[in-house]
Design a protein around this motif. Sequence first.
Motif, mmCIF file in Angstrom:
data_model
loop_
_atom_site.group_PDB
_atom_site.id
_atom_site.type_symbol
_atom_site.label_atom_id
_atom_site.label_comp_id
_atom_site.label_asym_id
_atom_site.label_seq_id
_atom_site.Cartn_x
_atom_site.Cartn_y
_atom_site.Cartn_z
ATOM 1 N N ILE D 21 31.395 40.741 44.495
ATOM 2 C CA ILE D 21 31.634 39.956 43.277
ATOM 3 C C ILE D 21 30.575 38.852 43.226
ATOM 4 O O ILE D 21 30.231 38.278 44.258
ATOM 5 C CB ILE D 21 33.057 39.345 43.298
ATOM 6 C CG1 ILE D 21 34.136 40.442 43.376
ATOM 7 C CG2 ILE D 21 33.304 38.432 42.084
ATOM 8 C CD1 ILE D 21 34.194 41.384 42.205
ATOM 9 N N LYS D 22 30.055 38.551 42.004
ATOM 10 C CA LYS D 22 28.880 37.679 41.968
ATOM 11 C C LYS D 22 29.174 36.174 42.090
ATOM 12 O O LYS D 22 28.335 35.422 42.550
ATOM 13 C CB LYS D 22 28.035 37.949 40.720
ATOM 14 C CG LYS D 22 28.616 37.411 39.424
ATOM 15 C CD LYS D 22 27.589 37.496 38.281
ATOM 16 C CE LYS D 22 28.175 36.878 37.011
ATOM 17 N NZ LYS D 22 27.234 36.776 35.918
ATOM 18 N N HIS D 23 30.367 35.723 41.649
ATOM 19 C CA HIS D 23 30.589 34.275 41.625
ATOM 20 C C HIS D 23 30.849 33.632 42.993
ATOM 21 O O HIS D 23 30.395 32.523 43.227
ATOM 22 C CB HIS D 23 31.750 33.938 40.676
ATOM 23 C CG HIS D 23 31.500 34.328 39.243
ATOM 24 N ND1 HIS D 23 30.449 33.856 38.513
ATOM 25 C CD2 HIS D 23 32.187 35.148 38.406
ATOM 26 C CE1 HIS D 23 30.482 34.366 37.281
ATOM 27 N NE2 HIS D 23 31.530 35.159 37.200
ATOM 28 N N PRO D 24 31.617 34.249 43.901
ATOM 29 C CA PRO D 24 31.995 33.515 45.122
ATOM 30 C C PRO D 24 30.801 33.248 46.035
ATOM 31 O O PRO D 24 29.804 33.976 46.004
ATOM 32 C CB PRO D 24 32.980 34.456 45.830
ATOM 33 C CG PRO D 24 33.373 35.477 44.826
ATOM 34 C CD PRO D 24 32.229 35.583 43.867
ATOM 35 N N ASN D 40 37.020 37.355 49.099
ATOM 36 C CA ASN D 40 36.106 36.350 48.560
ATOM 37 C C ASN D 40 36.291 35.031 49.297
ATOM 38 O O ASN D 40 37.414 34.647 49.605
ATOM 39 C CB ASN D 40 36.387 36.119 47.065
ATOM 40 C CG ASN D 40 35.980 37.314 46.215
ATOM 41 O OD1 ASN D 40 35.079 38.072 46.583
ATOM 42 N ND2 ASN D 40 36.654 37.503 45.088
ATOM 43 N N SER D 42 35.404 30.948 49.005
ATOM 44 C CA SER D 42 34.958 29.882 48.104
ATOM 45 C C SER D 42 34.889 28.583 48.886
ATOM 46 O O SER D 42 35.750 28.319 49.726
ATOM 47 C CB SER D 42 35.962 29.680 46.962
ATOM 48 O OG SER D 42 36.195 30.895 46.282
ATOM 49 N N ASP D 115 40.233 34.480 49.572
ATOM 50 C CA ASP D 115 41.115 35.288 48.717
ATOM 51 C C ASP D 115 40.980 36.750 49.100
ATOM 52 O O ASP D 115 39.890 37.314 48.993
ATOM 53 C CB ASP D 115 40.738 35.111 47.239
ATOM 54 C CG ASP D 115 41.141 33.751 46.722
ATOM 55 O OD1 ASP D 115 42.349 33.504 46.618
ATOM 56 O OD2 ASP D 115 40.249 32.921 46.450
ATOM 57 N N ARG F 68 38.494 34.157 42.049
ATOM 58 C CA ARG F 68 37.059 33.954 41.938
ATOM 59 C C ARG F 68 36.397 34.946 40.989
ATOM 60 O O ARG F 68 35.206 35.241 41.108
ATOM 61 C CB ARG F 68 36.375 33.998 43.308
ATOM 62 C CG ARG F 68 36.318 32.638 44.005
ATOM 63 C CD ARG F 68 35.925 31.473 43.114
ATOM 64 N NE ARG F 68 34.533 31.405 42.762
ATOM 65 C CZ ARG F 68 33.583 30.924 43.546
ATOM 66 N NH1 ARG F 68 33.881 30.487 44.744
ATOM 67 N NH2 ARG F 68 32.350 30.875 43.137
ATOM 68 N N ALA F 69 37.162 35.477 40.038
ATOM 69 C CA ALA F 69 36.530 36.216 38.949
ATOM 70 C C ALA F 69 35.650 35.263 38.146
ATOM 71 O O ALA F 69 34.714 35.667 37.475
ATOM 72 C CB ALA F 69 37.592 36.845 38.048
ATOM 73 N N THR F 70 36.003 33.976 38.237
ATOM 74 C CA THR F 70 35.298 32.955 37.455
ATOM 75 C C THR F 70 34.358 32.150 38.344
ATOM 76 O O THR F 70 34.449 32.193 39.562
ATOM 77 C CB THR F 70 36.321 31.997 36.834
ATOM 78 O OG1 THR F 70 37.242 31.631 37.869
ATOM 79 C CG2 THR F 70 37.093 32.663 35.725
ATOM 80 N N ASN F 71 33.534 31.383 37.706
ATOM 81 C CA ASN F 71 32.521 30.622 38.430
ATOM 82 C C ASN F 71 33.150 29.568 39.339
ATOM 83 O O ASN F 71 32.777 29.425 40.496
ATOM 84 C CB ASN F 71 31.574 29.970 37.418
ATOM 85 C CG ASN F 71 30.311 29.523 38.094
ATOM 86 O OD1 ASN F 71 29.815 30.198 39.010
ATOM 87 N ND2 ASN F 71 29.797 28.376 37.710
ATOM 88 N N ARG F 73 36.683 28.508 41.219
ATOM 89 C CA ARG F 73 37.915 29.177 41.616
ATOM 90 C C ARG F 73 39.086 28.628 40.795
ATOM 91 O O ARG F 73 39.259 27.415 40.674
ATOM 92 C CB ARG F 73 38.199 28.942 43.104
ATOM 93 C CG ARG F 73 39.392 29.728 43.605
ATOM 94 C CD ARG F 73 39.635 29.517 45.087
ATOM 95 N NE ARG F 73 40.705 30.393 45.548
ATOM 96 C CZ ARG F 73 42.010 30.120 45.472
ATOM 97 N NH1 ARG F 73 42.401 28.977 44.983
ATOM 98 N NH2 ARG F 73 42.913 30.990 45.889
ATOM 99 N N ALA F 121 34.411 37.993 35.769
ATOM 100 C CA ALA F 121 34.511 37.602 34.361
ATOM 101 C C ALA F 121 33.196 37.017 33.862
ATOM 102 O O ALA F 121 32.595 36.178 34.527
ATOM 103 C CB ALA F 121 35.614 36.552 34.193
ATOM 104 N N ASP F 122 32.785 37.488 32.695
ATOM 105 C CA ASP F 122 31.624 36.887 32.034
ATOM 106 C C ASP F 122 31.795 36.964 30.522
ATOM 107 O O ASP F 122 30.895 37.405 29.797
ATOM 108 C CB ASP F 122 30.337 37.604 32.487
ATOM 109 C CG ASP F 122 29.090 36.898 31.945
ATOM 110 O OD1 ASP F 122 29.149 35.683 31.728
ATOM 111 O OD2 ASP F 122 28.069 37.574 31.725
#
Lengths: 244, 244, 244, 244, 244, 244
Positions: D21-24, D40, D42, D115, F68-71, F73, F121-122
């Motif tokens: 996944i790109k964000h973590p 993930n 963070s 997570d 962490r789908a989002t930028n 958490r 998510a984007d």
Amino acid sequence: MRIDGREANQLRPVSLDLHFIKHPEGSVLISCGETKVICNASIEDRVPPFLRGEGKGWITAEYSMLPRATNERTIRESSKGKVSGRTMEIQRLIGRALRSVVDLELLGERTIWIDCDVIQADGGTRTASITGAYVAMVIAISKLVESKGIKMPVTDYLAAISVGIGKNSELLLDLNYQEDSDAQVDMNVVMTGTGKFVELQGTGEEATFSRQELNSLLDLAEKGIHDLINIQKKALGELISETK
Amino acid sequence: MRIDGREANQLRPVSLDLHFIKHPEGSVLISCGETKVICNASIEDRVPPFLRGEGKGWITAEYSMLPRATNERTIRESSKGKVSGRTMEIQRLIGRALRSVVDLELLGERTIWIDCDVIQADGGTRTASITGAYVAMVIAISKLVESKGIKMPVTDYLAAISVGIGKNSELLLDLNYQEDSDAQVDMNVVMTGTGKFVELQGTGEEATFSRQELNSLLDLAEKGIHDLINIQKKALGELISETK
Amino acid sequence: MRIDGREANQLRPVSLDLHFIKHPEGSVLISCGETKVICNASIEDRVPPFLRGEGKGWITAEYSMLPRATNERTIRESSKGKVSGRTMEIQRLIGRALRSVVDLELLGERTIWIDCDVIQADGGTRTASITGAYVAMVIAISKLVESKGIKMPVTDYLAAISVGIGKNSELLLDLNYQEDSDAQVDMNVVMTGTGKFVELQGTGEEATFSRQELNSLLDLAEKGIHDLINIQKKALGELISETK
Amino acid sequence: MRIDGREANQLRPVSLDLHFIKHPEGSVLISCGETKVICNASIEDRVPPFLRGEGKGWITAEYSMLPRATNERTIRESSKGKVSGRTMEIQRLIGRALRSVVDLELLGERTIWIDCDVIQADGGTRTASITGAYVAMVIAISKLVESKGIKMPVTDYLAAISVGIGKNSELLLDLNYQEDSDAQVDMNVVMTGTGKFVELQGTGEEATFSRQELNSLLDLAEKGIHDLINIQKKALGELISETK
Amino acid sequence: MRIDGREANQLRPVSLDLHFIKHPEGSVLISCGETKVICNASIEDRVPPFLRGEGKGWITAEYSMLPRATNERTIRESSKGKVSGRTMEIQRLIGRALRSVVDLELLGERTIWIDCDVIQADGGTRTASITGAYVAMVIAISKLVESKGIKMPVTDYLAAISVGIGKNSELLLDLNYQEDSDAQVDMNVVMTGTGKFVELQGTGEEATFSRQELNSLLDLAEKGIHDLINIQKKALGELISETK
Amino acid sequence: MRIDGREANQLRPVSLDLHFIKHPEGSVLISCGETKVICNASIEDRVPPFLRGEGKGWITAEYSMLPRATNERTIRESSKGKVSGRTMEIQRLIGRALRSVVDLELLGERTIWIDCDVIQADGGTRTASITGAYVAMVIAISKLVESKGIKMPVTDYLAAISVGIGKNSELLLDLNYQEDSDAQVDMNVVMTGTGKFVELQGTGEEATFSRQELNSLLDLAEKGIHDLINIQKKALGELISETK
């Protein structure tokens, strides 16, 4: 020499006060040193949905501490509106441990509710709960055996104890609160009267432990469990011998 | 003659077991007949948000019953995830009652947490809680008086009792569970050592009651409160007399 | 002379606006001075689990305030996710009070839901709720009597009022919000048309009260209840007279 | 021969898909046979209240399963409004395990959130979560080491595996769902790269187990952990070697 | 001809009862036919955490229905302990809609709380809420303009209406409950006084709809919004004209 | 030219990874640019209480994002103990949209549970969820058609897309997260393969929009939906053609 004057392999004084509360089918106040737990066993004539019609019984446990069982007042779980992870872990452990020495088919379609309420805590509340709850459960089941004519479903004795590695790497049996706070490694062991393991939970948050240290801890636990089961035998007396 | 052999105006045997739990600043096990409540008082050095900076203290109470305090096992409020209306009513009542005999400005910016945990119930748990909690609170506050040098903020004795009209219209003092279940009218009275009312809660769900019946009930309650406060005086002894 | 110009023993102006909401079986907007409560009565053709098969009915109440019924906006209980202790106390009180004047066996296996929603508050919301809910309930039950041919189960009139001791120790009937905030003693009284007590709740958080003061407060309450029941009689008119 | 053709002491095929996944800050998809978990990591620049101002970091974990990770759809914990006891137990275990191989003072006042989201389950989800989360955590911490110039706080490798005693009393490494359902004894073992125990949780709900059986299970677990750590080493490559 | 005798493009009778509740800064009872909503606007001198220090204000809304606003009694959300998805959708919609016609920087660091409480429902409660809440908000803001000397931050009129396609494919403006239950397509439109769209929510659960049908529905909505804004203008009178 | 180099009317690259998870009856991983959603469809052989005995089926959806789908958490909804308003809105939307293209009577008394779990998510997660969930649902239903011999109940294709007005008033198809954050107007459109609208949700929190802008946005949406349905057709291939 330990902070309370015990030997490394010595239990704290244990007492079992039978029939402590009048309403439950089985009731015991267990004291392990300054740790005091009211263990009540209730019998309900039905089983949870996942067991209905299977002809088997169930044993489940709930655990709680009074807010001032501890040195600092802790918030009541009913006020917070949810049960903590620690409480859930302990009540699942108590339930599993007790089920391991009961033949659930002989029990029939009944649920035994175990309530362990810690009124004063000084370390080892989960192991005291198991050791005391076993006694409350046997008393409750004995009444069932007598009144319903079922065959005694309890298959063995059961007790639990903590062992650990202290801050100076000493091995310890039955840690009190102070020792538990300082410990590098903490292990809870549940065993039967015939010396078999039921549960083994060892954790080294402050430190890891070697295979050799594990073996020494298990030796210590076996000794403690043996002593506890002798105390249970004396308390239950005729009750368990005639029913088994 | 009542079902347990008492006179209409006779209390059940009352005992106060002081310092029952070791951690709290004040701790009492009160027994009123078969009703047994652990009353713990804890002192916290801060007040709730609505009082901050007012230079006044606060007293608040929580009440709970063990699942098998009752004849049938009741579900734990922590498992249900919420506190019942009955529990809320009782804990609000205990808090208000205790606050009426404490000078909150003398107490200073501190909170006294009262925990009343019913371990065995046979009627009158809320009044036993108030009577026992008063004693636990005085013990805790006495320590404050000694250690912090504050002036004794407790202004009077305080006790509570139930009275009621039974199924045969007889007037009863200190109803046990069976009498309470059968009663037409049930009243809880909280009074001070100087004979003033603090709380009066009368309810006639099965029947209404006349002004004259009310007067007879209040006479009975005054007698019971007087007896309870004598028991408190004996238990607290020097403690309260020297601090007042 | 009181802050709003009333005599000590004078009620605020009371109005009962019948059939205020169109959907409920019974609906009333009660105004007691600036306090306004929508009281709706709904009839459901079943009873709660604990009464099933008993051949009896049930009456239960819910109470709520709009967030800006009060001078400062209060948080909605649905947003907080739980009902406060104060709300629970009040809704239990309303339910008990109404059940005391209904023959639940004549009602049959039905539940009457009472909803008291305070849209504007100026003291005395719980007593206004009871007085208004009684009228809504009678309207709803009258429809049942007519449509189902049951015998009228309402056995008496019912109203509630507050009395108290003000900051200058004056006795007061029907306290508004300002008077209530200043009061030393606050008492809520629920009585029937025949002058019997149903509920009596007196509390002296700021001060205690003597037996003599209690008697004076009860005299005042009886006068207020009498006036309220006359207003109910006028509003219900034929309805209650023909059905009783 | 096992149901999926493995030897008793053979792991299922393991793969580690880094940067899934790109964000973590750290992200790994671990597959152990048909069990697949997104892990993930963070980094948050603050610590929970109980650690503020201590100059130490914290590592905490959350674990969840998609509703259809399992063969039958399970209800989402967010819909039920509470996290199950099983979930709490697992997330506490993951957090403790990871903290045992990180020097929290070197980490500084930061929290690492782990997570573990199981997207497909076939037994061993908690051990796969620990093994995968370790890799995600190392990736995240390596970035901290690089960007903040802290000393590498990870002190050892870490992996977890299950062992058990099957229905025919055979000893098994890395049980799949079917084997786990049939097992008499189930044990989860967490160990470091240097062969020390971090956690040991053995449970015999269907049967108890002897000291000798325990020893055989631990031998098997040591072999499995050794294999897993070799796979971690290959995946992390330069990253861990240069930072340690 | 519609079930209540209206033309297809005719609104139900609308009334705006200003200053309905005495405590809020702005208060309106809006009636759209038999739908009645109390709309209160409260001003709080702070903003939610995400806006602190930004120099901007915020507008947020809560929506609720009395249990007997509907034909069948619905369970109170405070009793269920959670707010339904429908309620959340509506309160988010009301908040967004009102924010679109207020310059939040001119408002300053203040929150306007909108409470829409439906006391009687007959379709169109969310659109009535927006139309009424706009008026309550303007009243509350006008007081701010006067007392705090801020520049009028309300930038336009705002109203909302429903349109739909009925069971016989007829186009309908301002559907009542019966029409709404039968409708194939239901659309809510929020527009400003200058004819711009703020929100558009169309849904065809029973049927889909074509681009041409959409256009006809929008024509109808524009007509209804125009009529509603004329009613708002008349009610607000000088208030809005002098402040804009 | 857009920030990611696309034309105004160009979709991001879309992929549909069928049978992504092995347990569900239908499973798809949909990627729309960097937005990735696991869509699982489960079939249950019963319907919710409000539909029992009606001979009709039901389709319901749940939506969730990994923390962490989002930028940054985000807190897990299971930890907060409640589902947010945004989540509820989205899952209600997905359910309604899918029900519009299924003949629930042909489906029979079955529930299709749709789980949309956003792993990355984007922007556009709700429209990607609908487009992907449609495919997962068709796969699951095809198995029902084959195994139970029911007539194919899916009546049309279905996809969803976002359109909006950017910060420079440019019209945009399929907004990514950055574009969505900057947008003045945001609209989600759900349409069928035959070009009919199912849902239309337009909102202009930062700005309002004219009828003409609405028309341009709808033109753009129609183009995007057309492209998406071609991708669905290619992915489903024979499956949907032979069953329809």
